[in-house]
Motif scaffolding. Structure first.
Motif, mmCIF file in Angstrom:
data_model
loop_
_atom_site.group_PDB
_atom_site.id
_atom_site.type_symbol
_atom_site.label_atom_id
_atom_site.label_comp_id
_atom_site.label_asym_id
_atom_site.label_seq_id
_atom_site.Cartn_x
_atom_site.Cartn_y
_atom_site.Cartn_z
ATOM 1 N N VAL A 62 0.951 -1.181 0.125
ATOM 2 C CA VAL A 62 -0.066 0.077 -0.044
ATOM 3 C C VAL A 62 0.795 1.330 -0.033
ATOM 4 O O VAL A 62 0.463 2.032 -0.769
ATOM 5 C CB VAL A 62 -0.980 -0.002 1.186
ATOM 6 C CG1 VAL A 62 -1.647 1.299 1.409
ATOM 7 C CG2 VAL A 62 -1.918 -1.111 1.024
ATOM 8 N N ALA A 88 -5.782 -1.657 1.151
ATOM 9 C CA ALA A 88 -5.781 -0.883 0.043
ATOM 10 C C ALA A 88 -6.923 -0.220 -0.303
ATOM 11 O O ALA A 88 -7.006 0.921 -0.805
ATOM 12 C CB ALA A 88 -5.497 -2.112 -1.340
ATOM 13 N N SER A 94 -6.999 0.515 -4.328
ATOM 14 C CA SER A 94 -7.215 -0.990 -4.973
ATOM 15 C C SER A 94 -6.705 -1.148 -6.318
ATOM 16 O O SER A 94 -6.504 -1.992 -6.839
ATOM 17 C CB SER A 94 -8.579 -1.369 -4.740
ATOM 18 O OG SER A 94 -8.992 -1.448 -3.464
ATOM 19 N N VAL A 97 -3.128 -2.186 -6.885
ATOM 20 C CA VAL A 97 -2.428 -3.218 -6.317
ATOM 21 C C VAL A 97 -3.139 -4.537 -6.611
ATOM 22 O O VAL A 97 -4.451 -4.485 -6.625
ATOM 23 C CB VAL A 97 -2.443 -3.063 -4.820
ATOM 24 C CG1 VAL A 97 -1.476 -4.483 -4.163
ATOM 25 C CG2 VAL A 97 -1.928 -1.776 -4.251
#
Length: 217
Positions: A62, A88, A94, A97
């Motif tokens: 993150v 995340a 989001s 990742v």
């Protein structure tokens, strides 16, 4: 996957079931903050594609995403990966990742990466760390960075803890990587003392080390 306890080397490496149970012991195992060595060594890098090996609950991944990296975070524990995905999502990252479950002794994320980070990639049992780190090196894109951090001894409140473990020095890790001569540049190979809070809440420390190498273009 950064647990620092130890079993005899002839025991099989801990698997998904073990690590899921380990993470279920509490709502959070780790601090939720990125490892200091990653923050220090990656802060000035140009963001690209990053791979976080043994990502646990996702703090390093993150942090990298927040710096602008597109990150693949991998761990053996599905429980850890669920928490990482929640972390995340809370950070509204989001889309930067991707989480993949891998037993790194058996499989490894595909592709090349501009940064491969292996911070405190330790496990129980006969964990093939050297082989995994060699695979990690092969996943570094030309011009990219491999960052490895590990422990160099026991914590200050119990310095004899894990006395039966051979903690490699940065130079030993470098030798274990078996990097082709002339293909890599060593940017950092150092030991340092990491401040920690002991089990009684008092300040403590632990000797750690770090290796940072760059694959030449």
């Amino acid at each position: 996957m950064s647990d620092h306890q130890h079993r005899h080397h002839d025991e099989p490496a801990a698997g998904e079931e073990f690590w899921d149970a380990r993470y279920r012991e509490s709502n959070r195992i780790w601090s939720g903050k990125a490892n200091d060595v990653l923050v220090r060594e990656a802060a000035d890098l140009t963001p690209g594609r990053a791979l976080d090996l043994g990502c646990g609950e996702g703090a390093d991944a993150v942090w990298l995403a927040r710096q602008g990296w597109h990150v693949t975070g991998t761990d053996i524990s599905g429980v850890a990966l669920e928490r990482a995905a929640e972390h995340a999502a809370e950070a509204k990252l989001s889309d930067r990742v991707e989480w993949q479950r891998h037993d790194l002794a058996e499989s490894f994320p595909a592709g090349e990466f501009d940064l491969v980070s292996a911070c405190f990639l330790h496990s129980y049992g006969d964990f093939p760390r050297e082989r995994i780190l060699r695979t990690a090196a092969s996943a570094v894109a030309p011009g990219g960075i491999l960052l490895i951090a590990g422990h160099a001894g026991g914590p200050s409140w119990d310095p004899a803890k894990h006395a039966d473990i051979d903690f490699p020095t940065p130079d030993e890790v470098l030798a274990q990587l078996e990097l082709p001569e002339g293909g890599w540049e060593v940017l950092l190979a150092e030991a340092h003392v990491q401040p920690l809070t002991g089990p009684d809440g008092r300040p403590g420390s632990r000797p750690d080390n770090a290796l940072k190498v760059r694959r030449l273009p």
